[in-house]
Design an enzyme around this catalytic site. Sequence first.
Site, PDB file in Angstrom:
ATOM      1  N   PHE A  17      48.183  11.966  -7.739  1.00 61.28           N
ATOM      2  CA  PHE A  17      47.792  10.800  -8.520  1.00 61.28           C
ATOM      3  C   PHE A  17      48.032  11.128  -9.982  1.00 61.28           C
ATOM      4  O   PHE A  17      47.687  12.216 -10.443  1.00 61.28           O
ATOM      5  CB  PHE A  17      46.321  10.441  -8.292  1.00 61.28           C
ATOM      6  CG  PHE A  17      45.887   9.217  -9.071  1.00 61.28           C
ATOM      7  CD1 PHE A  17      46.097   7.952  -8.551  1.00 61.28           C
ATOM      8  CD2 PHE A  17      45.303   9.344 -10.317  1.00 61.28           C
ATOM      9  CE1 PHE A  17      45.712   6.822  -9.271  1.00 61.28           C
ATOM     10  CE2 PHE A  17      44.917   8.231 -11.044  1.00 61.28           C
ATOM     11  CZ  PHE A  17      45.128   6.961 -10.517  1.00 61.28           C
ATOM     12  N   GLU A  71      41.233   1.784 -12.643  1.00 62.27           N
ATOM     13  CA  GLU A  71      41.989   2.866 -13.280  1.00 62.27           C
ATOM     14  C   GLU A  71      41.491   3.042 -14.713  1.00 62.27           C
ATOM     15  O   GLU A  71      42.050   2.487 -15.644  1.00 62.27           O
ATOM     16  CB  GLU A  71      43.499   2.585 -13.271  1.00 62.27           C
ATOM     17  CG  GLU A  71      44.192   2.886 -11.967  1.00 62.27           C
ATOM     18  CD  GLU A  71      44.109   1.735 -10.967  1.00 62.27           C
ATOM     19  OE1 GLU A  71      44.573   1.904  -9.834  1.00 62.27           O
ATOM     20  OE2 GLU A  71      43.567   0.668 -11.312  1.00 62.27           O
ATOM     21  N   SER A  72      40.393   3.747 -14.862  1.00 58.36           N
ATOM     22  CA  SER A  72      39.825   4.166 -16.153  1.00 58.36           C
ATOM     23  C   SER A  72      38.930   3.124 -16.804  1.00 58.36           C
ATOM     24  O   SER A  72      38.061   2.581 -16.140  1.00 58.36           O
ATOM     25  CB  SER A  72      40.912   4.704 -17.080  1.00 58.36           C
ATOM     26  OG  SER A  72      41.572   5.800 -16.469  1.00 58.36           O
ATOM     27  N   CYS A  86      45.139   4.794 -16.163  1.00 60.60           N
ATOM     28  CA  CYS A  86      45.919   5.876 -15.565  1.00 60.60           C
ATOM     29  C   CYS A  86      46.779   5.333 -14.430  1.00 60.60           C
ATOM     30  O   CYS A  86      46.974   4.132 -14.285  1.00 60.60           O
ATOM     31  CB  CYS A  86      44.988   6.979 -15.082  1.00 60.60           C
ATOM     32  SG  CYS A  86      43.721   6.382 -13.924  1.00 60.60           S
ATOM     33  N   PHE A 241      34.881   7.532  -6.618  1.00 62.86           N
ATOM     34  CA  PHE A 241      35.832   6.880  -5.728  1.00 62.86           C
ATOM     35  C   PHE A 241      35.822   7.544  -4.351  1.00 62.86           C
ATOM     36  O   PHE A 241      35.303   8.638  -4.167  1.00 62.86           O
ATOM     37  CB  PHE A 241      37.236   6.924  -6.336  1.00 62.86           C
ATOM     38  CG  PHE A 241      37.383   6.068  -7.571  1.00 62.86           C
ATOM     39  CD1 PHE A 241      37.853   4.768  -7.477  1.00 62.86           C
ATOM     40  CD2 PHE A 241      37.055   6.561  -8.823  1.00 62.86           C
ATOM     41  CE1 PHE A 241      37.983   3.976  -8.602  1.00 62.86           C
ATOM     42  CE2 PHE A 241      37.178   5.781  -9.964  1.00 62.86           C
ATOM     43  CZ  PHE A 241      37.649   4.484  -9.851  1.00 62.86           C
ATOM     44  N   SER A 247      34.964   8.150 -12.545  1.00 58.42           N
ATOM     45  CA  SER A 247      35.061   7.551 -13.873  1.00 58.42           C
ATOM     46  C   SER A 247      33.670   7.277 -14.407  1.00 58.42           C
ATOM     47  O   SER A 247      32.748   6.952 -13.643  1.00 58.42           O
ATOM     48  CB  SER A 247      35.841   6.229 -13.830  1.00 58.42           C
ATOM     49  OG  SER A 247      37.212   6.442 -13.597  1.00 58.42           O
ATOM     50  N   HIS A 261      37.263  10.621 -17.212  1.00 59.88           N
ATOM     51  CA  HIS A 261      37.989  10.241 -15.998  1.00 59.88           C
ATOM     52  C   HIS A 261      38.536  11.492 -15.335  1.00 59.88           C
ATOM     53  O   HIS A 261      39.103  12.357 -16.014  1.00 59.88           O
ATOM     54  CB  HIS A 261      39.102   9.255 -16.344  1.00 59.88           C
ATOM     55  CG  HIS A 261      38.577   8.039 -17.035  1.00 59.88           C
ATOM     56  ND1 HIS A 261      37.913   7.043 -16.357  1.00 59.88           N
ATOM     57  CD2 HIS A 261      38.555   7.689 -18.337  1.00 59.88           C
ATOM     58  CE1 HIS A 261      37.515   6.127 -17.219  1.00 59.88           C
ATOM     59  NE2 HIS A 261      37.885   6.501 -18.426  1.00 59.88           N
ATOM     60  N   GLU A 265      42.326  16.192  -7.309  1.00 59.02           N
ATOM     61  CA  GLU A 265      43.239  16.782  -6.328  1.00 59.02           C
ATOM     62  C   GLU A 265      43.800  18.100  -6.842  1.00 59.02           C
ATOM     63  O   GLU A 265      44.249  18.183  -7.991  1.00 59.02           O
ATOM     64  CB  GLU A 265      44.392  15.822  -6.017  1.00 59.02           C
ATOM     65  CG  GLU A 265      44.002  14.629  -5.178  1.00 59.02           C
ATOM     66  CD  GLU A 265      43.467  13.470  -5.984  1.00 59.02           C
ATOM     67  OE1 GLU A 265      43.272  12.389  -5.428  1.00 59.02           O
ATOM     68  OE2 GLU A 265      43.225  13.648  -7.197  1.00 59.02           O
TER      69      GLU A 265
END
Length: 351
Positions: A17, A71-72, A86, A241, A247, A261, A265
């Site tokens: 990601f 996303e952020s 992101c 998530f 976040s 954020h 992984e």
Amino acid sequence: MAETEIISNSDNNEQFFEGVEKLIEIWFTPVKRADLRKITRQQWENVLKIVRCEIISFTQSDEVDAYVLSESSMFVSRRRWILKTCGKTTPLRCVRAVLALARETAGYARVQNVFYSRREFARPEAQLKPHDNFDSEVELLDSFFGDGRAYIMGPEKDCWYLYTLLPLEGTVDALEKEQREVSDGREGGEPDQTIEILMSDLDPAVMDIFTRAASADAAQATRASGIDQIIPGMVIDDYLFDPCGYSMNGVAKDGCYMTIHITPEPSCSYVSFESNVSAACYERVLSAVLAAFRPAKFVLTIFHTPDAPASEALRELKTFHSLNAFEQKEAQYCRFSGYELHYALYNKFPS
């Protein structure tokens, strides 16, 4: 980050990601009774569809509205709009719509200044236009704002890109500078400062906290990592998530914010921290962030106006105990018309 944007490589089962964010901040020239917070949530949701993300959660103080996104994050105050996204998002595509809302709904006719910045992507070839290269981003920004200034700092794989309307001091004559300051509304403007810490190659044990396997919810991850202690007194709005990723936004009564954020992984671990906290010294904040996430590498940027409390922060960096374990690989200092910027790249000393 959104779970749907995690890409799996079938050859080695690697999950990837793009945690690196694109950050755009627009300040509007002060106008009596104008206020970006007049823009409704539904209007913002329509804007964010262009960006390819959506609102997950919302909190606010008297001075700022803060949105956690898929996303952020996004922050909206009286005359400042910040969008940080992101993954494969396309934030610059929404600028025209934001300028129209600022004019038609909020009451702003002129832009004071623009800051667009990002670190080099881990996989730039996977980004959507115009974010597939910096030249395209600059071209689009210039189509909105005229002739801006573009800068690239640091080595190729760890460089940091910046676009702004601010000229470097000494590159404009006195008359042009005076005209720019009048048009920018800097006279009587409030002090401003921002610290951003962009971290990669994070400690796997820390990153495990930000997975559903290790934490039942966002509040547990926030406490276990020490995020709630980085800047005490913030009202925290956090989200964990599934299966991983985190976040958060924090807001204070005085309008200060912080946002974090996390992409946990192992193959692409990345954490960003940003705040406009009004600190005269960043040692405590920097120490808390580095202790919480234990990065092997990070980019540090500090922006401030000459009248901000952080005006002495750059001179003190070399004395910070929190940096003793790191080697400064690159450092650049820029004095703009109305702002100063410090960029630095740090690598952890081999153990």
